[in-house]
Design an enzyme around this catalytic site. Structure first.
Site, mmCIF file in Angstrom:
data_model
loop_
_atom_site.group_PDB
_atom_site.id
_atom_site.type_symbol
_atom_site.label_atom_id
_atom_site.label_comp_id
_atom_site.label_asym_id
_atom_site.label_seq_id
_atom_site.Cartn_x
_atom_site.Cartn_y
_atom_site.Cartn_z
ATOM 1 N N ASP A 119 -1.980 -0.560 5.624
ATOM 2 C CA ASP A 119 -2.469 -0.023 6.903
ATOM 3 C C ASP A 119 -3.972 0.190 6.950
ATOM 4 O O ASP A 119 -4.547 0.328 8.032
ATOM 5 C CB ASP A 119 -1.802 1.323 7.191
ATOM 6 C CG ASP A 119 -2.377 2.441 6.328
ATOM 7 O OD1 ASP A 119 -2.360 2.303 5.084
ATOM 8 O OD2 ASP A 119 -2.865 3.442 6.892
ATOM 9 N N ASP A 144 0.859 -1.175 0.000
ATOM 10 C CA ASP A 144 0.000 0.000 0.000
ATOM 11 C C ASP A 144 0.904 1.237 0.000
ATOM 12 O O ASP A 144 2.120 1.132 0.229
ATOM 13 C CB ASP A 144 -0.892 -0.045 1.249
ATOM 14 C CG ASP A 144 -1.835 1.144 1.331
ATOM 15 O OD1 ASP A 144 -2.305 1.610 0.279
ATOM 16 O OD2 ASP A 144 -2.088 1.622 2.458
ATOM 17 N N PHE A 145 0.326 2.415 -0.208
ATOM 18 C CA PHE A 145 1.140 3.646 -0.262
ATOM 19 C C PHE A 145 0.924 4.512 0.978
ATOM 20 O O PHE A 145 1.775 4.569 1.853
ATOM 21 C CB PHE A 145 0.818 4.428 -1.543
ATOM 22 C CG PHE A 145 1.658 5.670 -1.722
ATOM 23 C CD1 PHE A 145 2.973 5.571 -2.157
ATOM 24 C CD2 PHE A 145 1.140 6.931 -1.462
ATOM 25 C CE1 PHE A 145 3.759 6.710 -2.321
ATOM 26 C CE2 PHE A 145 1.908 8.075 -1.619
ATOM 27 C CZ PHE A 145 3.224 7.967 -2.053
ATOM 28 N N ASP A 146 -0.236 5.182 1.063
ATOM 29 C CA ASP A 146 -0.492 6.092 2.180
ATOM 30 C C ASP A 146 -0.560 5.324 3.495
ATOM 31 O O ASP A 146 -1.309 4.362 3.628
ATOM 32 C CB ASP A 146 -1.807 6.851 1.951
ATOM 33 C CG ASP A 146 -1.733 7.761 0.739
ATOM 34 O OD1 ASP A 146 -1.149 8.838 0.847
ATOM 35 O OD2 ASP A 146 -2.246 7.364 -0.326
#
Length: 516
Positions: free
Chosen positions: A462, A279-281
């Site tokens: 997250d 994932d990124f954010d």
């Protein structure tokens, strides 16, 4: 000991999620609803003249004709039982108009008055069960035929206990048939990303129990609040309990530190290839107030470039595909944007579900409508993606998320090709198809040859939307949730923050290089 006396236990082996009815199961609003119905019908029947029409019975008539049903269906069914037929009317009929819609509006007004006067009570044993399920890694949803479900749950302070909610507003917007049809439960299962055969239904109404049975759910629990155990069984309940304290949850092992477990993880990897999904954010970068402020650090970019030379790497994000590719800036990676609706590999080979492309005109229209509504809520941000609309409310004042969700619900109305999903401080409108980050991971594994026994897949994320990917890898991969607090998750391990993610990824790269 009868089967119903033997304590039923929810386990991760058998259940991925549990879907609860709201009224009579989570909240004690059934009495307020019964009072509101009685006030409505007794006043209406009195206006019909001296004919011998029996008054509404707040016990038997409530359970038989209106409990668990959409408001207009309850009006119609009770009046039909009294030999009265009224025109349907229009959704915008005022409360004093004698139509099905008008009487429904009047009942709602009476209920809201009673709600404001008396407040919301909850079943503490029900909340304890919900918390135990979440602690064990199972997802939870709440359904209600009421269009006031958000207000009721918010007043009760229990909104955060549920990963998804489907209510009367959703039923209207998505043209869901009312109970005893299973539509509302099936919609909740879709939002949770689980198959009905892996989910349980908990209901107190006869129509709701019948709906759960019709939906093919793994188990239907009937809650006998009204001394109708046999009727609940007859309508399809597998188990009947008087209180949810009679149900048990098998605890799941807590997600341990991925850093501490790195030796076991690399031992499990062995000589196999690694397919790494990120994932990124909140995973590669810290969470920021505005999506446009997220910046990938130079050291993290170097780590990703290093990993791309050692294994397969894909970034799976809720962001738009072009946005996430630009922010990461590593050409050797695969990317899945818009929660996996828009995928492209290093060589340009990609995928976008046809049904998602068909929903673009509805997204365009919803965007036009939402921009004006969101502008009225200070701090709210609208983000357009190719296959989605995200309305962020991280900077909205407490309580303002209600106005944001109302705007999203209004934009959803009349657009059945779209559905609402929830994330961290965000509401999203996405194509209403069975596709999510988990489906994107599975597609990437198969498309790039990462699904065989010679490859081990790992996902790090997250958000609650990452749980779909954790479930896909639950049995044959490694899931790592990024969270500094213990939470309900299907992941195997945990990292506290993006700093620990960087530490873990660099250690993983060290191991892969030594293996070479």
């Amino acid at each position: 000991m009868t089967p119903d006396e033997a304590k039923f236990t929810f386990t991760r082996r058998d259940h991925d999620a549990v879907i609860f009815d709201m009224d009579g199961v989570i909240t004690r609003t059934a009495r307020l609803h019964a009072r509101a119905w009685k006030t409505l019908f007794d006043e209406f029947l009195a206006r019909r003249g001296p004919a011998p029409l029996c008054a509404f019975d707040a016990d038997s008539d409530y359970r038989r004709y209106v409990d668990g049903k959409p408001r207009e269906d309850g009006v119609r069914d009770f009046l039909r039982a009294r030999g009265i037929a009224l025109p349907q009317g229009r959704p915008d009929d005022p409360p004093d108009r004698e139509t099905i819609c008008g009487l429904g509006k009047r009942k709602n007004a009476i209920f809201l008055q009673l709600l404001e006067r008396h407040g919301v009570e909850v079943f503490e044993s029900s909340l304890a069960l919900v918390r135990a399920l979440r602690a064990a890694g199972m997802r939870t949803a709440v359904v209600s035929s009421s269009r006031n479900a958000h207000a009721v749950l918010r007043a009760a302070g229990v909104l955060e206990l549920f990963d998804a909610r489907v209510d009367g507003i959703d039923a209207r917007n998505e043209a869901l048939a009312g109970k005893p049809a299973p539509d509302i439960f099936l919609a909740a299962a879709r939002r949770l990303g689980v198959a009905p055969q892996r989910a349980a239904v908990v209901e107190d109404a006869l129509a709701g129990v019948a709906a759960g049975r019709a939906g093919g759910f793994a188990v239907v629990i009937g809650v006998d609040r009204a001394h109708q155990a046999e009727a609940l069984r007859a309508h399809g309940a597998d188990r009947v309990v008087r209180d949810l304290a009679e149900l048990a949850v098998a605890p799941a092992a807590a997600a341990g530190s991925a850093l501490a477990a790195l030796p076991q993880i690399v031992q499990r990897l062995g000589a196999r290839r690694l397919a790494l999904f990120l994932d990124f954010d909140g995973t590669l970068t810290p969470i920021v107030e505005r999506p446009d402020l997220a910046v990938l650090s130079a050291p993290m970019r170097v780590t990703l470039q290093r990993l791309a030379r050692l294994c397969g790497v894909a970034v799976v994000s809720g962001r738009d595909l072009d946005d996430i590719r630009e922010r990461v800036g590593v050409a050797e990676l695969a990317y899945a944007g818009s929660h996996g609706f828009d995928i492209v590999g290093p060589a340009g080979y990609g995928h976008a579900p046809a049904a998602a492309q068909a929903a673009v005109p509805d997204l365009d229209a919803a965007e036009h409508e939402l921009r004006a509504r969101v502008a009225e809520v200070r701090g709210a941000l609208l983000e357009r993606k190719r296959f989605g609309l995200a309305v962020h409310f991280r900077m909205v004042a407490p309580g303002g998320e209600v106005a944001v969700e109302r705007a999203v619900d209004a934009a959803l109305r009349g657009r059945p090709r779209l559905e609402k999903r929830h994330g961290k401080k965000v509401f999203e409108l996405l194509p209403a198809i069975a596709w999510d980050k988990g489906a994107a991971v599975q597609w990437l594994r198969e498309a790039f040859g990462w699904a065989g026994a010679e490859t081990m897949s790992m996902y790090i994320g997250d958000d609650v939307t990452d749980e779909d990917a954790f479930r896909v890898l639950r049995n044959d991969g490694v899931g790592i949730v990024v969270s500094d607090v213990a939470r309900s998750t299907a992941a195997h391990y945990r990292l506290n923050d993006p700093q620990q993610v960087a530490q873990f990824l660099n250690s993983l790269a060290d191991h892969l290089e030594r293996g070479r």
